[in-house]
Design a protein around this motif. Structure first.
Motif, PDB file in Angstrom:
ATOM      1  N   SER A 121      -3.175 -64.023  69.495  1.00 48.67           N
ATOM      2  CA  SER A 121      -3.515 -62.918  68.912  1.00 48.67           C
ATOM      3  C   SER A 121      -3.934 -61.800  69.758  1.00 48.67           C
ATOM      4  N   ASN A 122      -3.729 -62.052  71.075  1.00 47.94           N
ATOM      5  CA  ASN A 122      -4.072 -61.168  71.980  1.00 47.94           C
ATOM      6  C   ASN A 122      -3.620 -59.702  71.772  1.00 47.94           C
ATOM      7  N   LYS A 123      -4.822 -58.813  71.858  1.00 50.96           N
ATOM      8  CA  LYS A 123      -4.329 -57.353  71.611  1.00 50.96           C
ATOM      9  C   LYS A 123      -3.832 -56.441  72.687  1.00 50.96           C
ATOM     10  N   ASN A 140       5.583 -60.450  57.868  1.00 52.80           N
ATOM     11  CA  ASN A 140       4.891 -59.319  58.065  1.00 52.80           C
ATOM     12  C   ASN A 140       5.674 -58.143  57.738  1.00 52.80           C
ATOM     13  N   ILE A 154      -3.701 -69.966  67.969  1.00 56.66           N
ATOM     14  CA  ILE A 154      -3.543 -69.792  66.435  1.00 56.66           C
ATOM     15  C   ILE A 154      -2.662 -70.781  65.918  1.00 56.66           C
ATOM     16  N   VAL A 164       2.223 -64.077  65.562  1.00 58.61           N
ATOM     17  CA  VAL A 164       1.891 -62.967  65.941  1.00 58.61           C
ATOM     18  C   VAL A 164       2.727 -61.757  65.815  1.00 58.61           C
ATOM     19  N   GLN A 165       2.067 -60.458  65.798  1.00 58.28           N
ATOM     20  CA  GLN A 165       2.629 -59.356  65.438  1.00 58.28           C
ATOM     21  C   GLN A 165       3.525 -58.999  66.535  1.00 58.28           C
TER      22      GLN A 165
END
Length: 331
Positions: free
Chosen positions: A140-142, A217, A156, A291-292
């Protein structure tokens, strides 16, 4: 067919898989002898794997072995029997969500199998090991775009954890035994002959059958979709390039992406345009392990091999849908 260049083999694991099939085709076209191994498991439609394999078998310079990389005795016999120069290790248990249901398949294939490959490469002094990692290691690296210099120690999903473990294992062998290794973090590879478990494949199927397609999502995802031809060109140039023996340890990691994330809503719109039908959308919460956004920083590999991906999402999906309709005899 180009004149045969080398009597030694390139060993491609997972040769009946999506990337392995396309890479083997390219290597055969360029005049290489290819030794391929695949266990042809039933993770997705085996017919697709057999059909890929039948195409490869038409070339006399392709040798196929049915088996698993978890079988160390088999691997060792192949390294003894064939004069292998380089190894392209693409065999793995794929899929983020499936790792939630069947974790042991990932331990066996992705960890035990990779350890066997590393040890055989060490024992037989292989010139270069190129292996598949994954963009999933970024978790989930931003911070975007994702860089190979980013910390990736918080996976994750179990799938991501096994791929990060592969990179650590490769580093160890590069450090201890001077084995040249190059890991490739693939970003959502798509195109003709692709994997039926991937979103673009299931979306196309759902649109054509007018069945609801699940948008996790609520469709608010962005993915760095990378067309198969660009992936294969990148791998081929890495094979042609000298292995990383000028650094200590002789170890490299690269992102293989398009550097152009696409919003999922637009992705589906392009699919609808190419298929000529509207999707029935079912909006759902984000799934565990998802992840997004994925977004690859590819400047390192662009400089290293002098190649930047050329295929936009519109052209890539047009090629995929054309193949999809032809393969499944859809009007």
């Amino acid at each position: 067919m180009i004149q045969q260049q080398n009597e030694k083999y390139i060993f491609v694991t997972g040769c009946a898989g999506f990337i392995g099939f396309h890479l083997s085709l390219r290597l055969l076209y360029e005049g290489y002898k290819v030794l391929g191994i695949d266990n042809l498991n039933d993770y997705y439609d085996q017919t697709l794997k057999y059909n890929r394999l039948e195409i490869l078998k038409k070339d006399k310079h392709f040798t196929f072995i049915k088996g698993s990389v978890e079988n160390l005795e088999l691997l060792d016999s192949l390294f003894n029997q064939y004069e292998i120069e380089e190894v392209i290790h693409l065999a793995a248990q794929a899929g983020v969500r499936y790792s939630l249901e069947n974790p042991h398949a990932y331990i066996q294939s992705n960890l035990v199998g990779f350890a066997n490959i590393l040890d055989c490469c060490k024992q037989h002094q292989i010139k270069h090991l190129i292996y598949a990692s994954s963009s999933s290691v970024y978790g989930s690296n931003k911070q975007v775009p994702f860089s190979v210099s980013d910390r990736v120690d918080q996976p994750i999903s179990l799938y991501a954890a096994t791929k990060k473990a592969n990179e650590l294992m490769a580093h160890t062998y590069s450090h201890l035994y001077s084995l040249p290794t190059t890991g490739l973090r693939f970003f959502t590879v798509y195109g003709p002959w692709g994997r039926p478990d991937m979103a673009y494949f299931t979306f196309s199927n759902a649109i054509i059958k007018q069945e609801p397609l699940n948008l996790f999502n609520y469709g608010n995802m962005r993915r760095d979709f990378t067309y198969i031809d660009d992936v294969i060109e990148s791998i081929y140039r890495l094979i042609k390039k000298s292995p990383p023996i000028d650094i200590s340890p002789p170890y490299k990691i690269f992102n293989i992406g398009n550097h152009q994330p696409v919003q999922l809503h637009y992705f589906i719109q392009v699919l609808e345009d190419q298929i000529g039908m509207k999707a029935i959308k079912n909006f759902l919460p984000i799934q565990p392990g998802d992840v997004q956004e994925t977004f690859a920083d590819i400047e390192d590999i662009v400089k290293f091999i002098d190649y930047r991906p050329k295929t936009n999402i519109e052209d890539g999906l047009r090629n995929f849908v054309k193949w999809f309709k032809e393969y499944y005899n859809l009007s």
